[in-house]
Design an enzyme around this catalytic site. Structure first.
Site, PDB file in Angstrom:
ATOM      1  N   ASP A  55      -4.842   3.620  -1.986  1.00  0.00           N
ATOM      2  CA  ASP A  55      -5.982   3.920  -1.116  1.00  0.00           C
ATOM      3  C   ASP A  55      -6.563   5.290  -1.448  1.00  0.00           C
ATOM      4  O   ASP A  55      -5.938   6.321  -1.190  1.00  0.00           O
ATOM      5  CB  ASP A  55      -5.533   3.893   0.347  1.00  0.00           C
ATOM      6  CG  ASP A  55      -5.212   2.483   0.818  1.00  0.00           C
ATOM      7  OD1 ASP A  55      -6.098   1.621   0.722  1.00  0.00           O
ATOM      8  OD2 ASP A  55      -4.063   2.253   1.267  1.00  0.00           O
ATOM      9  N   MET A 109     -11.472  -6.483   5.170  1.00  0.00           N
ATOM     10  CA  MET A 109     -10.677  -5.496   5.911  1.00  0.00           C
ATOM     11  C   MET A 109     -10.301  -6.081   7.269  1.00  0.00           C
ATOM     12  O   MET A 109     -11.157  -6.560   8.015  1.00  0.00           O
ATOM     13  CB  MET A 109     -11.470  -4.196   6.113  1.00  0.00           C
ATOM     14  CG  MET A 109     -11.641  -3.349   4.860  1.00  0.00           C
ATOM     15  SD  MET A 109     -10.097  -2.839   4.069  1.00  0.00           S
ATOM     16  CE  MET A 109      -9.301  -1.875   5.365  1.00  0.00           C
ATOM     17  N   HIS A 132      -1.084  -1.195  -4.280  1.00  0.00           N
ATOM     18  CA  HIS A 132      -2.383  -0.864  -3.673  1.00  0.00           C
ATOM     19  C   HIS A 132      -2.466   0.646  -3.448  1.00  0.00           C
ATOM     20  O   HIS A 132      -1.604   1.230  -2.801  1.00  0.00           O
ATOM     21  CB  HIS A 132      -2.486  -1.623  -2.354  1.00  0.00           C
ATOM     22  CG  HIS A 132      -3.783  -1.499  -1.633  1.00  0.00           C
ATOM     23  ND1 HIS A 132      -4.885  -2.274  -1.930  1.00  0.00           N
ATOM     24  CD2 HIS A 132      -4.161  -0.708  -0.598  1.00  0.00           C
ATOM     25  CE1 HIS A 132      -5.880  -1.975  -1.109  1.00  0.00           C
ATOM     26  NE2 HIS A 132      -5.471  -1.019  -0.286  1.00  0.00           N
ATOM     27  N   ASP A 155      -6.350  -6.568   4.193  1.00  0.00           N
ATOM     28  CA  ASP A 155      -5.761  -5.224   4.201  1.00  0.00           C
ATOM     29  C   ASP A 155      -5.860  -4.640   5.606  1.00  0.00           C
ATOM     30  O   ASP A 155      -6.953  -4.468   6.129  1.00  0.00           O
ATOM     31  CB  ASP A 155      -6.534  -4.351   3.192  1.00  0.00           C
ATOM     32  CG  ASP A 155      -6.012  -2.927   3.096  1.00  0.00           C
ATOM     33  OD1 ASP A 155      -4.936  -2.629   3.655  1.00  0.00           O
ATOM     34  OD2 ASP A 155      -6.697  -2.106   2.443  1.00  0.00           O
ATOM     35  N   HIS A 176      -8.235   0.853  -4.103  1.00  0.00           N
ATOM     36  CA  HIS A 176      -9.143   0.599  -2.981  1.00  0.00           C
ATOM     37  C   HIS A 176      -9.899   1.897  -2.710  1.00  0.00           C
ATOM     38  O   HIS A 176      -9.343   2.831  -2.140  1.00  0.00           O
ATOM     39  CB  HIS A 176      -8.317   0.154  -1.762  1.00  0.00           C
ATOM     40  CG  HIS A 176      -9.124  -0.085  -0.517  1.00  0.00           C
ATOM     41  ND1 HIS A 176      -8.541  -0.242   0.724  1.00  0.00           N
ATOM     42  CD2 HIS A 176     -10.466  -0.197  -0.315  1.00  0.00           C
ATOM     43  CE1 HIS A 176      -9.484  -0.445   1.632  1.00  0.00           C
ATOM     44  NE2 HIS A 176     -10.666  -0.403   1.024  1.00  0.00           N
ATOM     45  N   MET A 232      -9.314   7.903  -0.522  1.00  0.00           N
ATOM     46  CA  MET A 232     -10.214   8.244   0.600  1.00  0.00           C
ATOM     47  C   MET A 232     -10.787   9.638   0.383  1.00  0.00           C
ATOM     48  O   MET A 232     -10.085  10.534  -0.091  1.00  0.00           O
ATOM     49  CB  MET A 232      -9.443   8.223   1.924  1.00  0.00           C
ATOM     50  CG  MET A 232      -8.733   6.918   2.218  1.00  0.00           C
ATOM     51  SD  MET A 232      -8.018   6.951   3.872  1.00  0.00           S
ATOM     52  CE  MET A 232      -6.990   5.477   3.835  1.00  0.00           C
ATOM     53  N   MET A 267     -12.226   4.063  -0.823  1.00  0.00           N
ATOM     54  CA  MET A 267     -12.930   4.285   0.451  1.00  0.00           C
ATOM     55  C   MET A 267     -13.662   5.604   0.324  1.00  0.00           C
ATOM     56  O   MET A 267     -13.310   6.611   0.949  1.00  0.00           O
ATOM     57  CB  MET A 267     -11.916   4.279   1.606  1.00  0.00           C
ATOM     58  CG  MET A 267     -11.433   2.873   1.957  1.00  0.00           C
ATOM     59  SD  MET A 267      -9.904   2.882   2.903  1.00  0.00           S
ATOM     60  CE  MET A 267      -8.737   3.036   1.554  1.00  0.00           C
ATOM     61  N   SER A 314       0.842  -1.197   0.000  1.00  0.00           N
ATOM     62  CA  SER A 314       0.000   0.000   0.000  1.00  0.00           C
ATOM     63  C   SER A 314       0.874   1.243   0.000  1.00  0.00           C
ATOM     64  O   SER A 314       1.645   1.476   0.940  1.00  0.00           O
ATOM     65  CB  SER A 314      -0.901   0.017   1.234  1.00  0.00           C
ATOM     66  OG  SER A 314      -1.484   1.303   1.368  1.00  0.00           O
TER      67      SER A 314
HETATM   68  C1  DX5 Z   1      -6.382   1.417   5.530  1.00  0.00           C
HETATM   69  C2  DX5 Z   1      -5.896   1.134   4.145  1.00  0.00           C
HETATM   70  C3  DX5 Z   1      -4.740   0.222   4.080  1.00  0.00           C
HETATM   71  C4  DX5 Z   1      -3.485   0.724   4.758  1.00  0.00           C
HETATM   72  C5  DX5 Z   1      -2.755  -0.477   5.296  1.00  0.00           C
HETATM   73  O1  DX5 Z   1      -7.644   1.962   5.476  1.00  0.00           O
HETATM   74  O2  DX5 Z   1      -6.936   0.545   3.385  1.00  0.00           O
HETATM   75  O3  DX5 Z   1      -4.450  -0.143   2.739  1.00  0.00           O
HETATM   76  O4  DX5 Z   1      -2.634   1.439   3.916  1.00  0.00           O
HETATM   77  O5  DX5 Z   1      -1.665  -0.041   6.029  1.00  0.00           O
HETATM   78  P1  DX5 Z   1      -0.900  -0.990   7.062  1.00  0.00           P
HETATM   79  O6  DX5 Z   1      -0.348  -2.134   6.288  1.00  0.00           O
HETATM   80  O7  DX5 Z   1       0.158  -0.105   7.609  1.00  0.00           O
HETATM   81  O8  DX5 Z   1      -1.904  -1.424   8.087  1.00  0.00           O
HETATM   82 ZN    ZN Z   2      -6.402  -0.290   1.442  1.00  0.00          ZN
END
Ligand code: DX5
Ligand code: ZN
Length: 223
Positions: free
Chosen positions: A33, A138, A31, A176, A64, A35, A66, A8
């Site tokens: 993210d 998750m 990956h 994840d 991903h 948001m 969110m 990620s």
């Molecule tokens: C959290 C994200 C993850 C995050 C994981 O909402 O979806 O992808 O980056 O990070 P680590 O591996 O540090 O938990």
């Molecule tokens: Zn993620």
């Protein structure tokens, strides 16, 4: 089974995304993210950045989302040429449904993933498995990197793994959140096949060596 490591970039240096992607060129996917500060209480990056990453990434992008209103945005993200687009089941608006969103992603040539927060049951989605290429279980509450793995999500992963196996479909099961040297084996043992890891990869001195290390650890727990 093929096991995939999916670092990620949330844990990478946002001022140097191109060189950070270069550190994980031996991974299977990158990956990303997305948001929106509404579905989750954090804001990261959006379409213009994803479009640029899509052009420069040495490996396929796994988005991903969110964000609220995936029925509106998931097809737009799929059109960037992303390899995979995952939206949250909990975020789909009243006038839409997860199957329609998944179809809108597939129609644009991307793999369609559906993400479930720790409190969301898998049962309603078991009969819909043919509509998805990946289910993301998750293992933390979405929103932030660096949180602790929630082992209580493993029974849901097992349920999904058994359903996928029984169906004969090639649906990937992704985990994840909090995936590191200590937890990746637990998730692999419960049936995960795609492992997102943020801090454990980008926090390592040698990120690409850590990718290989995680892949080895996961492989040891598959049966
Ligand atoms: C959290 C994200 C993850 C995050 C994981 O909402 O979806 O992808 O980056 O990070 P680590 O591996 O540090 O938990
Ligand atoms: Zn993620």
């Amino acid at each position: 089974v093929a096991l995939r490591i999916d670092p990620s970039i949330l844990a990478s240096d946002f001022a140097n995304l191109e060189s950070e992607l270069g550190r994980i060129a031996n991974a299977d996917l990158a990956h990303v993210d997305v948001m929106d500060n509404h579905f989750v209480p954090n804001l990261t990056l959006g379409l213009p950045v994803v479009e640029r990453l899509q052009r420069i990434s040495p490996i396929p992008l796994d988005l991903h989302l969110m964000i609220e209103a995936p029925e509106r945005w998931a097809p737009v993200y799929a059109e960037t040429g992303a390899y995979s687009v995952t939206f949250h089941a909990e975020a789909v608006g009243r006038d839409s449904d997860p199957v329609s969103v998944a179809r809108s992603i597939r129609e644009r040539g991307a793999r369609a993933g559906i993400a479930l927060k720790p409190g969301t049951d898998a049962e309603p989605f078991l009969e819909l498995l043919p509509e998805f290429d990946m289910v993301l279980v998750m293992t933390v509450e979405p929103g932030f990197g660096g949180q602790s793995f929630m082992p209580e999500t493993m029974p849901k992963l097992r349920t999904l793994s058994e359903a996928v196996r029984a169906s004969g479909l090639d649906v990937w099961l992704q985990v994840d959140g909090g995936i590191n040297d200590d937890t990746i084996g637990i998730a692999a043992e419960a049936g995960a096949t795609v492992f997102v890891a943020g801090s454990s990869v980008f926090g390592a001195e040698d990120a690409s060596a850590q990718v290989d290390h995680l892949r080895d650890l996961a492989a040891r727990h598959v049966h």
